[in-house]
Every structure is written in structure tokens, then in C-alpha cells.
Design an enzyme around this catalytic site. Structure first.
Site: not given
Ligand code: CP
Ligand code: NVA
Length: 289
Positions: A86, A113, A116, A208, A248, A276
């Protein structure tokens, strides 16, 4: 993609069958940003497959600071069977993938993502039993989650209406990829600044956060720009009675979505979160078994 979704269905229904499938395999989670779902679902998913996970948060290995991305990729490839990363910059993921000799799974970057999106289309199929003929409205920020979601949906034959404020829509690269995916599946894509029109015809309403991780300095400007793009009771009155609402998570309740919509009978956000794990177990099986 269908192969992964079908495997995920079997994993969800027959979890015990896979309890030793990744015995003696290990993955690392290199996370430069916080996470609830992605971290926990990968860790528990790997545990349920008989494997081992090591979490490497931003203070652990200092990727790109304490040590170059290349060196991290080359060293971890000698210990692990796969990496979930990440990152802030998508290019860091690409650099990891360039130098690693093991699979690199995108656990969220500023651009995409995909785990997701896989969980989301799995959840849509679980709910509606099909993809073709469905319409998805993505209302809000044209961000990482939207990029992956609309490409996955269009590839599978779901038509997509994107409604964002001007200046926050999909970029040219995603628009071109989305048009190509729509052409190949026969689905339709429209991009507008009209959340009500998008909501009216949707089977799936998706939103989102307006302020993604790393954009905190822009919060005030964004909250103002997105104020007409909230999923609230007003917009739900225009939507079809059988529609579902997806997010998400994490949600900023009261910003992009109200409590009344998050907690309504339309909301399937916790199914999404659960799924997920099932789809990621399928991804791990495909890559590591
Ligand atoms: N939706 C998602 O990826 O959540 P987190 O940021 O908590 O992993
Ligand atoms: N768009 C959000 C998604 C989190 C799962 C972010 O990048 O923070």
C-alpha cells in the site's frame, strides 16, 4: 477476472477445503498508509489458507528512505513468496514489481485499488446474480477506488455513470481505458457532473470519501466542491427501490454519505468488507499455490 470470482465463491462456501493450501508460504504487507480492511483481511485470509504474514508498516523498513525500493524488493524476494503493498505513489508499486522476483499485489495506491474492485464486483454478482444489464452510478471523487471499480465493472458488462464535480473526474488515461472496456463488453459509460441523473437509473450507487489518504491539506476545498455529491435521503428518493448502496469504507459519515443511507436497507457495505477477504484468498491461491 471471472476465474478469480468463481474461485472466491468456492473459497467462501468451502473455506475448510483450503486450510492447508498455502502451508509454508509467506507474504509481507508493506503499508505506507493506515488500513483496517486490507490489512486484516489479508492477514486473516492468509492464516485461513495455512500461510504466514508479516506486517511491515511505515516505521519498519522505511522503503525509499532507510533503504531503496530496489533493495527492499530484492531482499524481500529472498524471504517471502509475495508482497501486498500500500503506497502513496503508484510508481513505487511499479518499481517494487520491476525489481521483485515474487508477485506484488496492489493493496491501494494513489492510482488504483484493484483488490477493492474485485471484492465489489464479487459482491454485486452475489447480490444480483449477474453483471450484464446492470447500471452502476459512481458519485463523488474520481479517485483510486473509482478508477479500479469502473474498469472492472465495464469489463464485466456493467454500464457505468460517473458523476463528479468538474475538475474531479476521471483523467484521460482512465477515460480511454474505460471506453475501451465498454466497447469490448457492450456496456455503456457516461461521465457527467449530475449526481441525480446518475442515481435515477442505477442498480448500484457507489461512493467513496471526498478526501483520500494523503489529501488532508485539501480537505476544506474538497468538502466545499463535493457538497452536492452526497448520498443522502434526497438522492435516495430519486433512486430505484431495489438499488443497493456501496462504499469501500472507511466512510466519513455526514460527508459523502449520511448515517441514514449507510444504515439503510439498501446498504451492503459490510458484505463488501467481508468479501474483500474471500476474493483476496482467491488471488493468493492463484498467485502462490
Ligand atoms: N477499503 C479499504 O481498503 O479499507 P482500509 O483502508 O481500511 O484497508
Ligand atoms: N480513496 C480512499 C480509499 C480508502 C480505502 C483513499 O485512498 O484514502
Amino acid at each position: 477476472m471471472i476465474g478469480i470470482l468463481d474461485l472466491a465463491s468456492d473459497v467462501k462456501a468451502n473455506s475448510a477445503k483450503y486450510s492447508d493450501a498455502l502451508k509454508s508460504k509467506s507474504i509481507g504487507l508493506i503499508f505506507q498508509k493506515p488500513s483496517n480492511r486490507t490489512r486484516v483481511s489479508f492477514e486473516i485470509g492468509m492464516f485461513q489458507l495455512g500461510g504466514y504474514t508479516i506486517y511491515l508498516g511505515s516505521s519498519e523498513i522505511g522503503m525509499g528512505g532507510r533503504e531503496s525500493v530496489k533493495d527492499v524488493a530484492c531482499v524481500l524476494s529472498r524471504y517471502l513468496n509475495g508482497i501486498v503493498a500500500r503506497t502513496y505513489k503508484h510508481e513505487v508499486l511499479e518499481e517494487l514489481a520491476k525489481y521483485a522476483s515474487i508477485p506484488i499485489i496492489n493493496g491501494l495506491s494513489d492510482r488504483a485499488h484493484p483488490c477493492q474492485a474485485l471484492g465489489d464486483v464479487f459482491t454485486i454478482r452475489e447480490r444480483f446474480g449477474k453483471f450484464e444489464g446492470l447500471k452502476l452510478a459512481y458519485i463523488g471523487d474520481g479517485n483510486n477506488v473509482m478508477n479500479s471499480l469502473i474498469l472492472a465493472a465495464l469489463k464485466l458488462g456493467i454500464s457505468v455513470d460517473v458523476a463528479t464535480p468538474k475538475a474531479y473526474g476521471p483523467d484521460d488515461k482512465i477515460t480511454k481505458l474505460a471506453s475501451a472496456a465498454a466497447r469490448s463488453s457492450g456496456a455503456r459509460i457516461s461521465i457527467s457532473n449530475d449526481p441525480v441523473r446518475a442515481a435515477e437509473r442505477a442498480d448500484v450507487l457507489y461512493t467513496d470519501v471526498w478526501v483520500s489518504m494523503g489529501q488532508e491539506k485539501e480537505a476544506a476545498k474538497r468538502i466545499k466542491a463535493f457538497s452536492k455529491f452526497q448520498l443522502n435521503d434526497g438522492i435516495m428518493k430519486k433512486a430505484k427501490s431495489g438499488c443497493v448502496v456501496m462504499h469501500c469504507l472507511p466512510a466519513h459519515r455526514g460527508q459523502e454519505i449520511t448515517n441514514s443511507v449507510m444504515d439503510s436497507k439498501h446498504s451492503i457495505v459490510y458484505d463488501q468488507a467481508e468479501n474483500r477477504m474471500h476474493v483476496q484468498k482467491a488471488v493468493l491461491l492463484k498467485l502462490l499455490a
